[in-house]
Motif scaffolding. Structure first.
Motif, PDB file in Angstrom:
ATOM      1  N   ARG A  42       0.592  -1.153   0.052  1.00  0.00           N
ATOM      2  CA  ARG A  42      -0.283   0.210  -0.525  1.00  0.00           C
ATOM      3  C   ARG A  42       1.108   1.057  -0.388  1.00  0.00           C
ATOM      4  NH1 ARG A  42      -4.464   0.739   4.620  1.00  0.00           N
ATOM      5  NH2 ARG A  42      -2.454   1.510   6.175  1.00  0.00           N
ATOM      6  N   PHE A  43       0.771   1.821  -0.879  1.00  0.00           N
ATOM      7  CA  PHE A  43       1.396   3.538  -0.841  1.00  0.00           C
ATOM      8  C   PHE A  43      -0.065   4.844  -0.843  1.00  0.00           C
ATOM      9  CE2 PHE A  43       3.392   0.468  -3.891  1.00  0.00           C
ATOM     10  CZ  PHE A  43       4.256   0.176  -3.836  1.00  0.00           C
ATOM     11  N   ARG A  44       0.439   5.401   0.287  1.00  0.00           N
ATOM     12  CA  ARG A  44      -0.325   6.739   0.513  1.00  0.00           C
ATOM     13  C   ARG A  44       0.023   8.004   0.074  1.00  0.00           C
ATOM     14  NH1 ARG A  44      -4.085   4.266   5.758  1.00  0.00           N
ATOM     15  NH2 ARG A  44      -5.743   4.123   3.632  1.00  0.00           N
ATOM     16  N   GLY A  45      -0.754   8.504  -0.520  1.00  0.00           N
ATOM     17  CA  GLY A  45      -0.549  10.006  -1.020  1.00  0.00           C
ATOM     18  C   GLY A  45      -0.221  10.213  -1.634  1.00  0.00           C
ATOM     19  N   ASN A  46       0.514   9.618  -2.712  1.00  0.00           N
ATOM     20  CA  ASN A  46       0.542   9.958  -4.508  1.00  0.00           C
ATOM     21  C   ASN A  46      -0.571  10.222  -4.836  1.00  0.00           C
ATOM     22  OD1 ASN A  46       3.578   8.447  -4.076  1.00  0.00           O
ATOM     23  ND2 ASN A  46       2.602   7.362  -3.312  1.00  0.00           N
ATOM     24  N   ALA A 123      -7.015   4.425  -5.846  1.00  0.00           N
ATOM     25  CA  ALA A 123      -8.248   4.498  -5.793  1.00  0.00           C
ATOM     26  C   ALA A 123      -8.706   6.522  -6.309  1.00  0.00           C
ATOM     27  CB  ALA A 123      -8.780   5.181  -4.146  1.00  0.00           C
ATOM     28  N   LEU A 124      -9.984   6.822  -7.169  1.00  0.00           N
ATOM     29  CA  LEU A 124      -9.594   8.200  -7.268  1.00  0.00           C
ATOM     30  C   LEU A 124     -10.659   8.952  -6.645  1.00  0.00           C
ATOM     31  CD1 LEU A 124      -8.788   7.316 -10.719  1.00  0.00           C
ATOM     32  CD2 LEU A 124      -6.932   8.812  -9.095  1.00  0.00           C
ATOM     33  N   GLU A 125     -11.760   8.230  -6.292  1.00  0.00           N
ATOM     34  CA  GLU A 125     -13.444   8.408  -5.275  1.00  0.00           C
ATOM     35  C   GLU A 125     -13.147   7.163  -4.389  1.00  0.00           C
ATOM     36  OE1 GLU A 125     -16.390  10.776  -7.132  1.00  0.00           O
ATOM     37  OE2 GLU A 125     -15.513  10.754  -8.957  1.00  0.00           O
ATOM     38  N   ILE A 126     -13.968   7.387  -3.432  1.00  0.00           N
ATOM     39  CA  ILE A 126     -14.013   6.129  -2.461  1.00  0.00           C
ATOM     40  C   ILE A 126     -15.056   6.821  -1.735  1.00  0.00           C
ATOM     41  CG2 ILE A 126     -11.368   5.407  -2.636  1.00  0.00           C
ATOM     42  CD1 ILE A 126     -11.297   6.624   0.299  1.00  0.00           C
ATOM     43  N   PRO A 127     -16.150   5.982  -1.415  1.00  0.00           N
ATOM     44  CA  PRO A 127     -17.336   6.572  -0.289  1.00  0.00           C
ATOM     45  C   PRO A 127     -17.327   6.558   0.665  1.00  0.00           C
ATOM     46  CG  PRO A 127     -17.200   3.640  -1.085  1.00  0.00           C
ATOM     47  CD  PRO A 127     -15.872   4.159  -2.152  1.00  0.00           C
ATOM     48  N   ASN A 128     -17.967   6.896   1.737  1.00  0.00           N
ATOM     49  CA  ASN A 128     -17.730   7.150   2.584  1.00  0.00           C
ATOM     50  C   ASN A 128     -17.755   5.730   3.642  1.00  0.00           C
ATOM     51  OD1 ASN A 128     -17.528   9.870   2.708  1.00  0.00           O
ATOM     52  ND2 ASN A 128     -19.527   9.601   3.133  1.00  0.00           N
ATOM     53  N   ILE A 129     -18.278   4.088   3.335  1.00  0.00           N
ATOM     54  CA  ILE A 129     -18.248   3.359   3.573  1.00  0.00           C
ATOM     55  C   ILE A 129     -18.942   2.447   2.545  1.00  0.00           C
ATOM     56  CG2 ILE A 129     -20.520   3.082   4.640  1.00  0.00           C
ATOM     57  CD1 ILE A 129     -20.221   2.827   7.316  1.00  0.00           C
ATOM     58  N   GLY A 130     -18.256   1.016   3.568  1.00  0.00           N
ATOM     59  CA  GLY A 130     -18.010   0.134   2.303  1.00  0.00           C
ATOM     60  C   GLY A 130     -16.831   0.446   1.497  1.00  0.00           C
ATOM     61  N   GLY A 131     -17.342  -1.390   0.391  1.00  0.00           N
ATOM     62  CA  GLY A 131     -16.395  -1.470  -0.979  1.00  0.00           C
ATOM     63  C   GLY A 131     -14.620  -1.209  -0.686  1.00  0.00           C
ATOM     64  N   THR A 239      -7.739  -6.983   5.449  1.00  0.00           N
ATOM     65  CA  THR A 239      -8.771  -6.006   4.458  1.00  0.00           C
ATOM     66  C   THR A 239      -8.035  -4.774   4.596  1.00  0.00           C
ATOM     67  OG1 THR A 239     -10.102  -7.006   5.126  1.00  0.00           O
ATOM     68  CG2 THR A 239     -10.801  -5.048   4.475  1.00  0.00           C
ATOM     69  N   GLN A 240      -7.898  -4.395   3.261  1.00  0.00           N
ATOM     70  CA  GLN A 240      -7.623  -2.203   3.375  1.00  0.00           C
ATOM     71  C   GLN A 240      -9.177  -1.776   3.085  1.00  0.00           C
ATOM     72  OE1 GLN A 240      -5.987   0.243   2.573  1.00  0.00           O
ATOM     73  NE2 GLN A 240      -6.152   1.045   0.651  1.00  0.00           N
ATOM     74  N   VAL A 241      -9.197  -1.078   4.332  1.00  0.00           N
ATOM     75  CA  VAL A 241     -10.182   0.001   4.227  1.00  0.00           C
ATOM     76  C   VAL A 241     -10.237   1.464   3.402  1.00  0.00           C
ATOM     77  CG1 VAL A 241     -11.095   1.460   5.914  1.00  0.00           C
ATOM     78  CG2 VAL A 241     -10.775  -0.529   6.455  1.00  0.00           C
ATOM     79  N   TRP A 242      -9.769   1.975   2.356  1.00  0.00           N
ATOM     80  CA  TRP A 242      -9.612   2.897   1.572  1.00  0.00           C
ATOM     81  C   TRP A 242      -9.639   4.480   1.899  1.00  0.00           C
ATOM     82  CZ3 TRP A 242      -7.208   1.495  -3.082  1.00  0.00           C
ATOM     83  CH2 TRP A 242      -7.461  -0.424  -3.567  1.00  0.00           C
ATOM     84  N   GLN A 243      -8.162   5.388   1.815  1.00  0.00           N
ATOM     85  CA  GLN A 243      -8.396   6.616   1.490  1.00  0.00           C
ATOM     86  C   GLN A 243      -8.243   6.726   0.648  1.00  0.00           C
ATOM     87  OE1 GLN A 243      -5.499   7.899   5.029  1.00  0.00           O
ATOM     88  NE2 GLN A 243      -6.590   6.528   6.370  1.00  0.00           N
ATOM     89  N   LEU A 244      -8.850   8.120   0.318  1.00  0.00           N
ATOM     90  CA  LEU A 244      -8.955   8.440  -1.036  1.00  0.00           C
ATOM     91  C   LEU A 244      -6.647   8.489  -1.503  1.00  0.00           C
ATOM     92  CD1 LEU A 244     -10.842   9.688  -2.854  1.00  0.00           C
ATOM     93  CD2 LEU A 244     -10.446  11.879  -2.660  1.00  0.00           C
ATOM     94  N   HIS A 245      -6.529   8.615  -2.621  1.00  0.00           N
ATOM     95  CA  HIS A 245      -5.079   8.534  -3.776  1.00  0.00           C
ATOM     96  C   HIS A 245      -4.879   6.748  -2.959  1.00  0.00           C
ATOM     97  CE1 HIS A 245      -6.124  10.796  -6.187  1.00  0.00           C
ATOM     98  NE2 HIS A 245      -6.324  11.842  -5.614  1.00  0.00           N
ATOM     99  N   ASP A 246      -5.058   6.230  -2.342  1.00  0.00           N
ATOM    100  CA  ASP A 246      -4.691   5.034  -2.038  1.00  0.00           C
ATOM    101  C   ASP A 246      -4.175   4.438  -2.922  1.00  0.00           C
ATOM    102  OD1 ASP A 246      -4.407   5.524   1.141  1.00  0.00           O
ATOM    103  OD2 ASP A 246      -5.482   3.280   1.121  1.00  0.00           O
ATOM    104  N   LEU A 247      -3.092   3.391  -2.981  1.00  0.00           N
ATOM    105  CA  LEU A 247      -2.396   3.273  -3.928  1.00  0.00           C
ATOM    106  C   LEU A 247      -2.447   1.284  -4.099  1.00  0.00           C
ATOM    107  CD1 LEU A 247      -1.923   3.128  -7.504  1.00  0.00           C
ATOM    108  CD2 LEU A 247       0.962   3.496  -6.931  1.00  0.00           C
ATOM    109  N   MET A 248      -2.860   0.674  -4.179  1.00  0.00           N
ATOM    110  CA  MET A 248      -2.128  -1.022  -3.647  1.00  0.00           C
ATOM    111  C   MET A 248      -1.802  -1.631  -5.485  1.00  0.00           C
ATOM    112  SD  MET A 248      -3.798  -1.169  -0.975  1.00  0.00           S
ATOM    113  CE  MET A 248      -3.362  -2.448  -0.063  1.00  0.00           C
ATOM    114  N   LEU A 249      -0.825  -2.471  -4.991  1.00  0.00           N
ATOM    115  CA  LEU A 249       0.209  -3.250  -5.667  1.00  0.00           C
ATOM    116  C   LEU A 249      -0.362  -4.716  -4.765  1.00  0.00           C
ATOM    117  CD1 LEU A 249       1.984  -4.362  -7.942  1.00  0.00           C
ATOM    118  CD2 LEU A 249       3.290  -3.441  -6.495  1.00  0.00           C
ATOM    119  N   TRP A 250      -0.973  -5.474  -5.469  1.00  0.00           N
ATOM    120  CA  TRP A 250      -0.859  -6.863  -5.416  1.00  0.00           C
ATOM    121  C   TRP A 250       0.212  -8.096  -6.083  1.00  0.00           C
ATOM    122  CZ3 TRP A 250      -5.364  -4.759  -6.806  1.00  0.00           C
ATOM    123  CH2 TRP A 250      -5.987  -5.197  -7.910  1.00  0.00           C
ATOM    124  N   ASP A 251       0.448  -9.010  -5.693  1.00  0.00           N
ATOM    125  CA  ASP A 251       0.948 -10.271  -6.199  1.00  0.00           C
ATOM    126  C   ASP A 251      -0.236 -10.899  -6.684  1.00  0.00           C
ATOM    127  OD1 ASP A 251       2.103 -12.911  -6.583  1.00  0.00           O
ATOM    128  OD2 ASP A 251       3.484 -12.596  -5.849  1.00  0.00           O
TER     129      ASP A 251
END
Ligand code: OGA
Ligand code: MN
Length: 284
Positions: A42-46, A123-131, A239-251
């Motif tokens: 997880r990369f935050r704030g990029n 993540a470019l837009e996220i709901p307040n809850i869920g997802g 479990t990832q609870v998203w923040q705006l502009h979180d970037l996830m990279l997975w295997d």
């Protein structure tokens, strides 16, 4: 660069690196090592632009274009290599895939012969809850299987159906599968050797329309249900609870992932890239 674990099973947060800039070989090496070790980064704030996301992805390999979506053409005309994951509609037309429902456990694009070795999701837009999105560590899931089950799946392959996406929606040009034995899609070993780490991982793809070759259907269904129940155990997950502009990279070889549903009236928008993978080799 700092690496902080996110959960016991898998996942790490990477900080102290500006992903909008061109990375030097040493940084790329560190990121690739962390990706192989922690499986989900997880990369935050990029605040990456699409161009920057594509440039970043290229450090990890060749970009793999998205599979066929329900509309039969790329979501972004200018960036066909980028997949859009969204529930947003302009008029009647969805701007991306997967909607607002649950996306059940899966690994991306395993219906092709060379499934992507990784995916980025921004993540470019996220709901307040869920997802929220969860990943499971399939090295651990394999390791923990009983000797009997390991024996039962050794040398076996499964069909990875290409008919439906992870939201259960039929891809363009597909038709309903009436006999799972005839499902279109690649056949992969149930236990694969990870092409980069050489470690064995349980490789399930997705449950729908899956079946194990050379077993009768009832036996195959029972074994797959058991494997899936085991693989989805929370002890293997983060479990990832998203923040705006979180970037996830997975295997995408050694993990499975799923996404929770969210409010249909909320907006969620993610841009995704994928890294081309290899033909998967069996453990034995
Ligand atoms: C995907 C996926 C999960 C999410 O993009 O492959 O499964 O959180 N998305 O939208
Ligand atoms: Mn997915």
């Amino acid at each position: 660069m700092k690496v902080t674990k996110l959960a016991d099973a898998l996942g790490a947060e990477i900080s102290g690196v500006d992903l909008s800039k061109k990375l030097n070989p040493e940084e790329v090496g560190q990121l690739i090592a962390a990706w192989h070790e922690h499986l989900v980064l997880r990369f935050r704030g990029n605040h990456l632009t699409d161009k920057q996301l594509l440039a970043l992805t290229q450090n990890f390999g060749t970009i793999d274009p998205p599979g066929p979506n329900t509309q039969g053409k790329p979501y972004l005309e200018d960036y066909p290599e980028i997949n859009v994951i969204s529930n947003i509609k302009v008029g009647e037309v969805a701007i991306g895939g997967l909607g607002d429902g649950e996306a059940s456990w899966h690994t991306d694009m395993t219906y092709i012969e060379k499934p992507p070795k990784g995916s980025f999701l921004h993540a470019l837009e996220i709901p307040n809850i869920g997802g929220n999105t969860s990943w499971g560590n399939m090295y651990l899931a394999y390791e923990d299987l009983s000797a009997d089950i390991k024996k039962a799946i050794a040398g076996k392959k499964a069909i990875h159906d290409s008919t439906y996406n992870s939201a259960g929606i039929m891809r363009k040009g597909m038709r309903e599968v009436t006999d799972v034995r005839e499902a279109p899609g690649a056949h992969h070993p149930l236990v694969v050797l990870h092409p980069s780490t050489g470690k064995p991982a349980l490789f399930l793809g997705r449950r729908r329309n899956s079946s194990i070759l050379r077993l009768d259907l009832k036996e195959s269904d029972e074994l797959l249900d058991e494997l899936w129940a085991h693989a989805a155990n929370p002890k293997y997950c983060f479990t990832q609870v998203w923040q705006l502009h979180d970037l996830m990279l997975w295997d995408n070889i050694a993990t499975i992932h799923r996404r929770d549903s969210f409010d249909a009236n909320a907006r969620r928008l993610m841009h995704r890239t994928q890294i081309k993978g290899d033909v998967l080799q069996p453990l034995s």
